[in-house]
Motif scaffolding. Structure first.
Motif, short mmCIF file in Angstrom:
data_model
loop_
_atom_site.label_atom_id
_atom_site.label_comp_id
_atom_site.label_asym_id
_atom_site.label_seq_id
_atom_site.Cartn_x
_atom_site.Cartn_y
_atom_site.Cartn_z
N UNK A 1 -8.68 -2.12 8.17
CA UNK A 1 -8.80 -1.34 6.93
C UNK A 1 -7.67 -1.67 5.97
N UNK A 2 -6.47 -1.85 6.49
CA UNK A 2 -5.33 -2.20 5.64
C UNK A 2 -5.52 -3.58 5.01
N UNK B 1 -5.89 -4.48 1.00
CA UNK B 1 -5.04 -5.47 0.34
C UNK B 1 -5.89 -6.51 -0.38
N UNK B 2 -7.00 -6.91 0.22
CA UNK B 2 -7.89 -7.87 -0.44
C UNK B 2 -8.46 -7.29 -1.74
N UNK B 3 -8.88 -6.03 -1.70
CA UNK B 3 -9.40 -5.38 -2.91
C UNK B 3 -8.31 -5.28 -3.98
N UNK B 4 -7.11 -4.98 -3.54
CA UNK B 4 -5.99 -4.85 -4.47
C UNK B 4 -5.68 -6.19 -5.15
N UNK B 5 -5.77 -7.27 -4.42
CA UNK B 5 -5.47 -8.59 -5.00
C UNK B 5 -6.47 -8.96 -6.11
N UNK C 1 -11.70 3.63 -2.78
CA UNK C 1 -12.53 3.81 -1.59
C UNK C 1 -11.86 3.21 -0.36
N UNK C 2 -11.25 2.03 -0.52
CA UNK C 2 -10.58 1.37 0.60
C UNK C 2 -9.35 2.16 1.04
N UNK C 3 -8.60 2.68 0.08
CA UNK C 3 -7.41 3.48 0.41
C UNK C 3 -7.80 4.80 1.08
#
Length: 261
Positions: free
Chosen positions: A95-96, A100-104, A129-131
């Motif tokens: 999940x982390x 991180x991929x979404x954040x990039x 959603x990922x967070x």
């Protein structure tokens, strides 16, 4: 803001985050309550970054908004690095990594005032959603009522920024109907969660005192979130920006108190 000035700002914020995404220092680690708080803060930052970006595009409080955006970018990077010190199990690790991929993908959108507002909307939602998934996973790993309260109170911080984001998108005329619905839903969720926190058995006298101050700020924030006449658009956006920061600061104190329980 001129394009050259913004690119300089973006480069500076990148330097601020520097090695924040690097591997954690040997021997350091987080407790689960702290991890819940920090991953929950990433939810908030996903929305606060969008809020600051919108304010800059709208030309509202440019100096303060630029500072908020730089802080949000740097803090997100730093927390991603810190959370690498506590990833119990493949589920949380995966999940982390997904977050991180979404954040990039999202981060470059925030660093460019020419970005498509609909792309900023979409990426702010996917990172949120990922967070959220990561925060819930940390809460489950903790398995305590205290962890649940850290999560719930931490989500209030996010909602303070989500309401501001929705208001500004609606004012800009981007996804206006969806933004209006988002704002209404977030306001109802915030009010309900506030009552839950006040009623929680673990809420100490100090926590209840801080929640009473949140309630005062919530009164002002609700007033700021009301629709205004077109001539008052700049003042309205400024009021929303200011009050959302005040309620965020107050909720941060509350989250810290729950974390210490």
């Amino acid at each position: 803001m001129q394009r050259r000035e913004f690119l300089i700002f973006a480069a500076a914020s990148s330097l601020l985050s520097g090695t924040a995404g690097a591997a954690p220092v040997a021997g350091t680690s987080l407790s689960l309550p702290v991890a819940i708080n920090k991953s929950g803060r990433l939810r908030m930052l996903s929305q606060r970054g969008a809020k600051a970006w919108l304010l800059l595009v709208l030309g509202v409080l440019p100096d303060r908004s630029k500072s908020i955006l730089a802080q949000s970018l740097a803090s997100f990077e730093q927390i991603l690095g810190e959370l690498k010190t506590l990833q119990p199990g493949d589920d949380i690790r995966g999940l982390a990594q997904a977050l991180e991929q979404d954040w990039r993908v999202y981060r470059p959108q925030l660093a460019d005032l020419r970005a498509d507002p609909k792309a900023v909307w979409a990426h702010s939602e996917s990172v949120l959603a990922a967070a959220q998934k990561l925060t819930v996973a940390y809460e489950k790993a903790a398995g305590t009522s205290g962890g649940q309260l850290v999560n719930l109170s931490g989500r209030q911080r996010m909602l303070s920024q989500r309401m501001a984001k929705a208001y500004l998108f609606r004012q800009m005329g981007v996804n206006a109907a969806e933004a209006g619905s988002m704002l209404d839903t977030a306001m109802k969720e915030f009010a309900k969660a506030h009552e839950q926190l006040k009623a929680a058995a673990q809420s100490t006298a100090q926590i209840k005192s801080e929640l009473a101050l949140v309630e005062q700020q919530w009164f002002f924030f609700q007033n700021a979130l009301q629709l205004r006449a077109p001539a008052d658009r700049v003042k309205a956006a400024s009021d929303v920006a200011t009050t959302s920061e005040r309620i965020l600061e107050q909720m941060d104190l509350v989250v810290a108190l729950y974390e210490r329980l």
